[in-house]
Write a protein that holds these residues in place. Structure first.
Motif, PDB file in Angstrom:
ATOM      1  N   LEU A 191       0.745  -1.333   0.003  1.00  0.00           N
ATOM      2  CA  LEU A 191      -0.006   0.107  -0.078  1.00  0.00           C
ATOM      3  C   LEU A 191       1.015   1.300   0.010  1.00  0.00           C
ATOM      4  CD1 LEU A 191      -2.602  -1.200   2.550  1.00  0.00           C
ATOM      5  CD2 LEU A 191      -3.034  -0.808   0.112  1.00  0.00           C
ATOM      6  N   ALA A 192       1.560   1.582  -1.145  1.00  0.00           N
ATOM      7  CA  ALA A 192       2.572   2.501  -1.141  1.00  0.00           C
ATOM      8  C   ALA A 192       2.238   3.652  -0.960  1.00  0.00           C
ATOM      9  CB  ALA A 192       3.293   2.489  -2.493  1.00  0.00           C
ATOM     10  N   TYR A 193       0.822   3.969  -1.564  1.00  0.00           N
ATOM     11  CA  TYR A 193       0.386   5.527  -1.540  1.00  0.00           C
ATOM     12  C   TYR A 193      -0.246   5.683  -0.176  1.00  0.00           C
ATOM     13  CZ  TYR A 193      -2.527   9.434  -2.205  1.00  0.00           C
ATOM     14  OH  TYR A 193      -3.223  10.693  -2.170  1.00  0.00           O
ATOM     15  N   ALA A 194      -0.806   4.805   0.514  1.00  0.00           N
ATOM     16  CA  ALA A 194      -1.423   5.105   1.991  1.00  0.00           C
ATOM     17  C   ALA A 194      -0.242   5.138   2.956  1.00  0.00           C
ATOM     18  CB  ALA A 194      -2.310   4.054   2.463  1.00  0.00           C
ATOM     19  N   LEU A 195       0.891   4.550   2.673  1.00  0.00           N
ATOM     20  CA  LEU A 195       2.178   4.831   3.496  1.00  0.00           C
ATOM     21  C   LEU A 195       2.430   6.165   3.317  1.00  0.00           C
ATOM     22  CD1 LEU A 195       3.493   1.057   3.406  1.00  0.00           C
ATOM     23  CD2 LEU A 195       2.652   2.276   5.336  1.00  0.00           C
ATOM     24  N   LEU A 196       2.793   6.491   2.166  1.00  0.00           N
ATOM     25  CA  LEU A 196       3.487   7.698   1.609  1.00  0.00           C
ATOM     26  C   LEU A 196       2.685   8.787   2.349  1.00  0.00           C
ATOM     27  CD1 LEU A 196       4.808   7.121  -1.898  1.00  0.00           C
ATOM     28  CD2 LEU A 196       6.284   7.612   0.062  1.00  0.00           C
ATOM     29  N   LYS A 197       1.363   8.845   2.109  1.00  0.00           N
ATOM     30  CA  LYS A 197       0.496   9.835   2.503  1.00  0.00           C
ATOM     31  C   LYS A 197       0.282  10.014   4.021  1.00  0.00           C
ATOM     32  CE  LYS A 197      -4.366  11.183   2.066  1.00  0.00           C
ATOM     33  NZ  LYS A 197      -4.199  12.654   1.399  1.00  0.00           N
ATOM     34  N   THR A 198       0.345   8.671   4.624  1.00  0.00           N
ATOM     35  CA  THR A 198       0.174   8.898   6.096  1.00  0.00           C
ATOM     36  C   THR A 198       1.563   9.367   6.623  1.00  0.00           C
ATOM     37  OG1 THR A 198      -1.573   7.111   6.014  1.00  0.00           O
ATOM     38  CG2 THR A 198      -0.375   7.503   8.091  1.00  0.00           C
ATOM     39  N   PHE A 199       2.791   8.854   6.434  1.00  0.00           N
ATOM     40  CA  PHE A 199       3.902   8.842   7.068  1.00  0.00           C
ATOM     41  C   PHE A 199       5.203   9.788   6.392  1.00  0.00           C
ATOM     42  CE2 PHE A 199       2.929   4.403   8.419  1.00  0.00           C
ATOM     43  CZ  PHE A 199       2.177   4.734   9.595  1.00  0.00           C
ATOM     44  N   VAL A 200       4.779  10.215   5.159  1.00  0.00           N
ATOM     45  CA  VAL A 200       5.762  11.131   4.505  1.00  0.00           C
ATOM     46  C   VAL A 200       5.096  12.441   4.210  1.00  0.00           C
ATOM     47  CG1 VAL A 200       7.335  11.130   2.340  1.00  0.00           C
ATOM     48  CG2 VAL A 200       7.143   9.084   3.659  1.00  0.00           C
TER      49      VAL A 200
END
Length: 273
Positions: A60-69
């Motif tokens: 879930l690359a987008y969710a991880l980037l949106k949430t943590f980056v």
């Protein structure tokens, strides 16, 4: 000096420290279905060198980037690189990376890098060479159910990731995200409709945010969360938690499929709950 660890993206404190310290972060973005199928096909040990467990959640690359980056203030030191572009246009990738790092770019160096990698690599997947691949496209209904579950889990995230890579300057054909591959190889456009994503899954019943698939779809797919979710809730709290809830259900299906009778296995779904 550099560090490579795909699980760092799941650590909010590590991401905050890295971004705010001025470190330059390069994220390699792989098409999630090919990643998950590769992991499952090999029955790999789902623990890294630090003892941290892998999970299908890492796709879930987008969710991880949106949430943590992208929730951090300083985002100028972040570069996204789709792995599809590494083989399709290594020269463009190398030029982007060198310019991002502030290093001199030598024309032709990307092609030389790829040629050198291929020269020292064994062609073909290890499990194919050994003849022990796990085929999620077999006639086994449970294996196909796992594949369908993974496609549902990744549908919305993959749609957003494709658009994010396009906004980041990557041509459509180099994102690797335009299509899912059906069993048999037929390309199917990634579709974020309700019937094909987590908003239409049983996990919605456990969500504290949504009382209908339509409201889930408005928030998680189109970003129209205001007035859709309860006060105090947000996209990460609602959509990311929904992914996590469905992932737990999918992991149980995988455990039932791959670990019957408590068979000892190195696959992540057998090793941890």
């Amino acid at each position: 000096f550099g560090i490579k660890d795909p699980l760092l993206i799941q650590q909010p404190f590590a991401m905050s420290r890295a971004i705010n310290s001025g470190a330059k972060l390069i994220f390699l973005i792989r098409e999630p279905m090919s990643w998950a199928e590769s992991i499952l096909r090999h029955g790999e040990n789902w623990y890294n060198a630090h003892g941290d467990p892998w999970s299908v959640e890492i796709g879930l690359a987008y969710a991880l980037l949106k949430t943590f980056v992208y929730s951090q203030r300083n985002q100028s030191n972040v570069l996204l690189v789709p792995t599809a572009a590494l083989s399709l246009n290594p020269e463009l990738v190398w030029r982007k990376i060198m310019l991002f790092l502030g290093l001199d770019y030598q024309p032709g160096s990307g092609i030389k890098m790829l040629a050198n990698t291929r020269k020292h690599s064994i062609t073909g997947s290890n499990c194919y060479l050994l003849g022990n691949c796990l085929d999620l496209c077999s006639q086994d209904k449970q294996l196909r159910s796992v594949r369908e579950g993974l496609m549902r889990l990744y549908a919305i995230d993959r749609y957003h990731m494709f658009n994010l890579l396009r906004r980041s300057g990557w041509p459509s054909h180099l994102t690797g995200m335009r299509f899912f591959r059906e069993c048999g190889g037929r390309p199917v456009p990634a579709d974020p409709n309700i019937d094909a994503n987590v908003c239409g899954s049983p996990a919605l019943k456990t969500s504290p945010c949504f009382n209908s698939a339509e409201k889930c779809h408005d928030c998680c797919v189109w970003g129209q969360c205001e007035g859709t979710v309860p006060p105090g809730y947000s996209w990460p709290l609602c959509c990311y938690r929904l992914y996590a809830g469905f992932e737990r259900q999918l992991r149980q299906l995988m455990r039932n499929t791959f670990c019957p009778g408590g068979v000892t296995s190195q696959m992540g779904c057998c090793l941890y709950k």
